[in-house]
Design an enzyme around this catalytic site. Sequence first.
Site, PDB file in Angstrom:
ATOM      1  N   LYS A  68      -5.970   0.067  16.595  1.00 24.29           N
ATOM      2  CA  LYS A  68      -7.182  -0.598  16.129  1.00 24.29           C
ATOM      3  C   LYS A  68      -8.321  -0.537  17.134  1.00 24.29           C
ATOM      4  O   LYS A  68      -9.453  -0.848  16.795  1.00 24.29           O
ATOM      5  CB  LYS A  68      -6.876  -2.040  15.740  1.00 24.29           C
ATOM      6  CG  LYS A  68      -5.756  -2.206  14.748  1.00 24.29           C
ATOM      7  CD  LYS A  68      -5.916  -1.413  13.465  1.00 24.29           C
ATOM      8  CE  LYS A  68      -7.058  -1.890  12.655  1.00 24.29           C
ATOM      9  NZ  LYS A  68      -6.825  -1.745  11.210  1.00 24.29           N
ATOM     10  N   SER A 285       5.584  -2.225  12.739  1.00 27.47           N
ATOM     11  CA  SER A 285       5.013  -1.249  11.795  1.00 27.47           C
ATOM     12  C   SER A 285       5.239   0.177  12.306  1.00 27.47           C
ATOM     13  O   SER A 285       5.385   1.107  11.498  1.00 27.47           O
ATOM     14  CB  SER A 285       3.522  -1.515  11.554  1.00 27.47           C
ATOM     15  OG  SER A 285       2.787  -1.337  12.740  1.00 27.47           O
TER      16      SER A 285
END
Length: 323
Positions: A68, A285
């Site tokens: 991110k 994830s």
Amino acid sequence: MSVAPNRLSDVLSLVEKENPLLDCLTYPPLSQIGNTPLIPLRRVAEHLPDTVKVYAKAEHLNPGGSVKDRTALHIVVDAIRRGELTREKTLIDSTSGNTGISYAMICALMGIPVEIVMPASASQERKRILRSYGAKLTLTDPSQGSDGAQRHVREKVKNAGDTYFYADQYNNDSNWMAHFERTAPEIIEQTDGQITHFVAGLGTTGTFVGVSRRLKAFNSNIHCLPVQPNQAKHGMKGLRHMETAIIPGIYDNSLNDQDLYCSDEEAFTMTRRLAREEGTLVGISAGANVACALKLAEQLDEGCVVTILCDKGNRYLSQPFWA
Ligand SMILES: Cc1ncc(COP(=O)(O)O)c(C=O)c1O
């Protein structure tokens, strides 16, 4: 295999360099965002034939600890360039944690205030990191998940006039553009253009959409397969169960060649294996992505499968699956 040379400093225009808010892009930590290594998976992939390779893009090695950083940097820089974000405004967004950490790191350097809205269930580690960077935290009802945090921000911004810049990562084209402009070209270069399959989890969907759109423009035969949890209630922080969640405005299902589903147990098991067999401590994830990439690779006679290690594992050490 080589490492892509396009450091951010090379692609900044002179005008951007002269903007006092943007001069910090050319030195660490912001100059370290992107150009992550592509790691060949060895022990967890040793049962595969030599003709099938699985690689993982080490996004956990970004300075803010996750993929991110790329998204947040692109959103912030684009907004500053357009004049929408200044030191007089507060950047606000809802995030499961990682984008918030990236905004907080980037904006701390630029002197821009940040307010992050996230479900109260986010890990203690993430909350502490955010507060350490000086961000203001607003915690929302955990039963409403990231969709509840999104609704909260929208309400707040609606009534706040000009106080905020709402980064809106779920609907902001700068999110997927970060991956279209940098992540995908890096993958193409690092695989010498040999990539055949791309596997990535869906959160805001920015990684999947941006990388897949660029890969398909490069070679329309590349298969792009999004990963999602196999049920609405799940433990894969950052990933969305698309059937039951708000679909992000930036999602483009025409890039999807085949949905891949992962159970919590598969994701936890692979996350542990990545630490213990690959020496790579990453988040859940990332475990889900690798588990699905390997299941796909097992069905191939030949191919080059690339997936994403989304974030660092030290943000999840209090999770029971480590016991
Ligand atoms: C840990 C983690 N994994 C995966 C993702 C998914 O990435 P994207 O938002 O680009 O779909 C996110 C997004 O927040 C995340 O925090």
